[in-house]
Write a protein that holds these residues in place. Structure first.
Motif, mmCIF file in Angstrom:
data_model
loop_
_atom_site.group_PDB
_atom_site.id
_atom_site.type_symbol
_atom_site.label_atom_id
_atom_site.label_comp_id
_atom_site.label_asym_id
_atom_site.label_seq_id
_atom_site.Cartn_x
_atom_site.Cartn_y
_atom_site.Cartn_z
ATOM 1 N N ILE A 83 0.840 -1.190 -0.059
ATOM 2 C CA ILE A 83 -0.051 0.065 0.077
ATOM 3 C C ILE A 83 0.500 1.269 -0.085
ATOM 4 O O ILE A 83 0.462 2.124 -0.717
ATOM 5 N N GLN A 103 2.044 3.376 -5.137
ATOM 6 C CA GLN A 103 0.808 4.222 -5.247
ATOM 7 C C GLN A 103 1.050 5.210 -6.598
ATOM 8 O O GLN A 103 2.422 5.475 -6.781
ATOM 9 N N LYS A 124 -5.322 3.586 -10.655
ATOM 10 C CA LYS A 124 -6.866 3.171 -10.970
ATOM 11 C C LYS A 124 -7.648 3.539 -12.089
ATOM 12 O O LYS A 124 -7.445 4.790 -12.350
ATOM 13 N N SER A 140 -5.465 -0.221 -12.770
ATOM 14 C CA SER A 140 -5.739 -1.040 -11.426
ATOM 15 C C SER A 140 -7.048 -1.041 -10.990
ATOM 16 O O SER A 140 -7.845 -0.214 -11.446
ATOM 17 N N VAL A 141 -7.312 -2.072 -10.533
ATOM 18 C CA VAL A 141 -8.782 -2.176 -9.824
ATOM 19 C C VAL A 141 -9.099 -1.312 -8.910
ATOM 20 O O VAL A 141 -7.959 -0.433 -8.512
ATOM 21 N N PHE A 142 -10.495 -0.940 -8.252
ATOM 22 C CA PHE A 142 -10.468 0.165 -7.332
ATOM 23 C C PHE A 142 -10.356 -0.154 -6.077
ATOM 24 O O PHE A 142 -11.388 -0.349 -5.120
ATOM 25 N N THR A 143 -9.162 -0.703 -5.476
ATOM 26 C CA THR A 143 -8.512 -1.148 -4.206
ATOM 27 C C THR A 143 -7.383 -0.447 -4.202
ATOM 28 O O THR A 143 -6.717 -0.260 -5.094
ATOM 29 N N PRO A 144 -7.014 -0.512 -2.817
ATOM 30 C CA PRO A 144 -5.530 -0.494 -2.491
ATOM 31 C C PRO A 144 -4.764 -1.603 -3.026
ATOM 32 O O PRO A 144 -5.242 -2.561 -3.521
ATOM 33 N N GLY A 170 -2.370 -4.457 -2.935
ATOM 34 C CA GLY A 170 -1.789 -5.621 -1.880
ATOM 35 C C GLY A 170 -0.472 -5.878 -1.723
ATOM 36 O O GLY A 170 0.230 -5.578 -2.725
ATOM 37 N N LEU A 192 -1.638 -10.722 -4.619
ATOM 38 C CA LEU A 192 -2.600 -9.653 -4.471
ATOM 39 C C LEU A 192 -2.329 -8.274 -5.438
ATOM 40 O O LEU A 192 -3.315 -7.982 -6.339
ATOM 41 N N GLU A 193 -1.042 -8.284 -5.534
ATOM 42 C CA GLU A 193 -0.595 -7.220 -6.390
ATOM 43 C C GLU A 193 -0.877 -7.547 -7.928
ATOM 44 O O GLU A 193 -1.237 -6.866 -8.666
ATOM 45 N N ILE A 207 -4.328 -7.103 -8.828
ATOM 46 C CA ILE A 207 -4.823 -5.675 -8.762
ATOM 47 C C ILE A 207 -4.359 -4.764 -9.777
ATOM 48 O O ILE A 207 -4.808 -3.899 -10.578
#
Length: 677
Positions: free
Chosen positions: A476, A480, A615, A645-649, A651, A656-657, A660
């Motif tokens: 996270i 970003q 995102k 990216s998908v609308f999530t933080p 990972g 997870l990364e 995303i």
């Protein structure tokens, strides 16, 4: 020993002070009438009760030698420093000839940049950081001035005020922090701000910091305090806090009703403590003036105000056609490589090396260039990614140095240092990772609208570098992207290179240009073979010029940063699969945007896929899609599609990364579906 008292101060000086105080109070009391008449001054913060300290601040200020950062209550301060009644009213009425901003900034924000009385923000106290930056330049260039910065006691609750005082103390800089303590932050009493009755006491443990307490209602005590502070700052190059005890006779501003939170006893007390009345009584009591002489001075002040009023009322209003003036200054014009491309053969270098070598080359080219940030200059280390490796060794600790872990301080002092002289160029590493930059957003905002807000009188010449993006397993706080959010703020150029040569060329253009540039570096590509390429000496890339990385006729893929390389691989795969011939546009520069290259490609292919790492929801691609959809709808054969990216933080675990962040498979599928539409 006190230099000023009622008995020994010469009569001409006393007359000048009384004239300034009566003229200032007359303007202060007239300001609300302009609003009632719908003429302007919709924001007014009366200074009555701060008269002593404000008179003193203006009197010790040396035009074009010192710098001053007044806050919105400092009407008498700037009048005492030399502004005319007309100039103050021009500001209050937001006229085109207002010396502070030409009507662009809020009323009661007084400035005269040509004298070094600076245009400051409405975010009270944040100019303390600018003051520290100016003082840093003063020390470096051997300038004998000081910086005076002013605000109320409640502003010391802000973190950036602490950062400024801490920085001035650490670096031993000649800044006078004037705290005008009237007991309230709008309606919030001092006891709800700090445990100490005097907020300056919060800073007693700071090394190299002198603290002077004075009665801000008393002219002589204030003059002695400010004179001592000024002489000390000049002599020692060390900071001073002048804590002035004041009263606020009226409401916080014309949008506040102090009777809702102050009782009759308190209101009676503050009226009785009126500094102007006290000064008037002293002049009579000690036989320095007769009542008739003082009445005559008051009448002269009224006449001066009347004449100033007539001139200000007749002054022109701002021209609405000028709203696009001074958003961003003209950049450096690339001469050797006007289109930002090259054919030179040679040895490839990776992206991090290209940035490092360009920084060094530009530091040699311009000796008035500086760099600081977190962890950028510690022995052989040059930041987390060694981007600044070897720079302090070559250019010295005065030009390349570490900053405290305080992102707001890093950006704010860069803004301030660039105010000292327009020849100065500053590169800052705003945070070790872009994700940690958010505490500095308040100062980022200041940098974006300084040029517009000052009506073209000041622009911070700052390149802000941030290591951005993911694909490093950082989670996270290390993966970003900020460009989608920050591109909504006019006044900053935003660039995001994908290859070593563009990183070098855009950095050179940024460092040679006037104005503020956000330079985003895809850290996953720092040592990537894909991003490595030949970088000619003195390579330049102009702002607002995209680069067609692959020509095609069936589909336009628009991208930048890390995803440029994914898109190129997908385009090659589609060609090998005999699906389509795709054109890949590497934007390089987001603001300004090369609409011409984009539009020419879209007219040719009629289908558009936008790919970026950020995102999809509210990402920069949304603006691209809206622009193309609005201006080129008739040329489109299919809906514009976006991949990101998908609308999530983001990972931390690799699975997870991968789920995303965009990858080649996701881009390939989106492109295939769009081609089949």
């Amino acid at each position: 020993m006190n230099k000023f008292d009622i008995k020994t101060t010469d009569k001409e000086t006393l007359k000048k002070w009384f004239h300034l105080m009566t003229l200032g109070r007359a303007i202060d009391e007239k300001a609300p009438a302009y609003l009632l008449q719908s003429l302007g001054w919709s924001y007014h913060a009366p200074y009555a009760g701060h008269d002593g300290i404000q008179l003193a601040m203006g009197q010790v200020f040396r035009k074009n030698m010192d710098f001053m950062f007044p806050y919105y209550r400092d009407m008498l301060t700037v009048l005492s420093a030399g502004l005319t009644a007309e100039e103050i009213i021009l500001n209050g009425l937001s006229k085109a000839t207002d010396p502070a901003s030409g009507g662009r900034h809020m009323s009661n924000h007084f400035a005269k940049p040509e004298w070094n009385i600076q245009n400051v923000s409405s975010a009270t106290g944040n100019h303390d950081l600018h003051a520290v930056g100016v003082a840093r330049a003063m020390v470096y260039y051997g300038h004998k001035g000081v910086v005076i910065t002013s605000h109320g006691e409640a502003s010391t609750s802000e973190g950036y005020v602490y950062e400024a005082i801490n920085g001035a103390s650490k670096e031993q800089l000649p800044v006078i922090f004037v705290i005008q303590d009237n007991g309230y932050g709008i309606s919030v009493p001092k006891k709800d701000q700090t445990a100490n009755r005097k907020v300056a006491a919060n800073f007693t443990g700071f090394k190299n910091l002198k603290i002077i307490y004075c009665n801000g209602k008393d002219v002589f005590d204030s003059m002695n305090a400010m004179t001592e502070a000024h002489e000390y700052a000049v002599r020692t190059h060390c900071p001073v806090i002048v804590h002035a005890n004041c009263v606020r006779i009226g409401s916080h501003s014309n949008s506040d009703k102090h009777v809702l939170y102050r009782d009759e006893e308190e209101l009676s007390y503050v009226k009785a403590a009126d500094p102007l009345h006290k000064f008037h009584r002293l002049l009579i009591r000690y036989n320095r003036f007769t009542e008739e002489e003082l009445v005559k001075i008051q009448e002269e002040s009224k006449k001066e105000l009347s004449a100033a009023h007539k001139k200000a009322i007749a002054a022109p209003d701002p021209d609405p056609s000028t709203v696009f003036d001074f958003v961003m200054p003209e950049p450096y014009k690339a001469e050797k490589y006007p289109d930002g491309t090259h054919q030179k053969e040679g040895e490839k270098v990776n992206l991090v090396t290209a940035i490092n070598e360009t920084l060094k080359a530009e530091f040699r080219y311009n000796p008035d260039t500086f760099l600081w940030g977190q962890d950028v200059a510690n022995k052989e280390k040059g930041g987390v990614f060694n981007v600044t490796k070897g720079m302090q060794q070559e250019f010295g600790i005065s030009r390349v140095f570490n900053a405290p872990i305080a992102e707001d301080f890093i950006v704010g002092t860069a803004n301030g240092m660039s105010r000292f002289d327009p020849k100065i160029r500053i590169v800052i590493e705003g945070a070790e990772f872009a994700d940690y930059f958010w505490p500095a957003i308040e100062q980022y905002v200041e940098c974006t609208h300084d040029y517009w807000r000052s009506n073209g009188q000041f622009v911070p010449n700052v390149t802000l570098r941030l290591a951005s993006g993911g694909y490093i397993g950082g989670g996270i706080y290390h993966s970003q992207n900020l460009e989608g959010a920050l591109s909504t703020l006019p006044g900053a150029r935003i660039v995001y290179p994908s290859f070593a040569d563009d990183a070098a060329g855009l950095l050179r253009t940024s460092m040679r240009s006037k104005g503020f540039t956000l330079f985003l570096e895809p850290k996953a590509l720092y040592n990537s073979l894909d991003a490595a390429c030949v970088v000619p000496d003195d390579f330049e890339v102009p702002f607002g010029k995209a680069r067609i990385r692959r020509s095609g006729s069936d589909l336009t893929i628009i991208t930048y940063g890390n995803t440029t390389h994914l898109c190129l691989k997908v385009a090659e795969r589609l060609a090998n699969d005999k699906v389509a011939n795709c054109e890949v546009i590497d934007l390089r520069s987001l603001i300004p945007l090369d609409k011409e290259t984009i539009f020419e490609s879209v007219k040719k292919t009629s289908k558009v896929l936008i790919v970026h790492e950020d995102k999809v929801f509210s990402g920069f691609g949304a603006e691209l899609a809206a622009t193309i959809g609005t201006e080129l709808f008739q040329h489109l054969d299919a809906p514009i599609q976006r991949v990101g990216s998908v609308f999530t933080p983001v990972g931390f675990h690799p699975v997870l990364e991968k789920a995303i962040l965009p990858d080649a498979d996701r881009i390939y599928k989106a492109a295939s579906d769009l081609l089949a539409y």
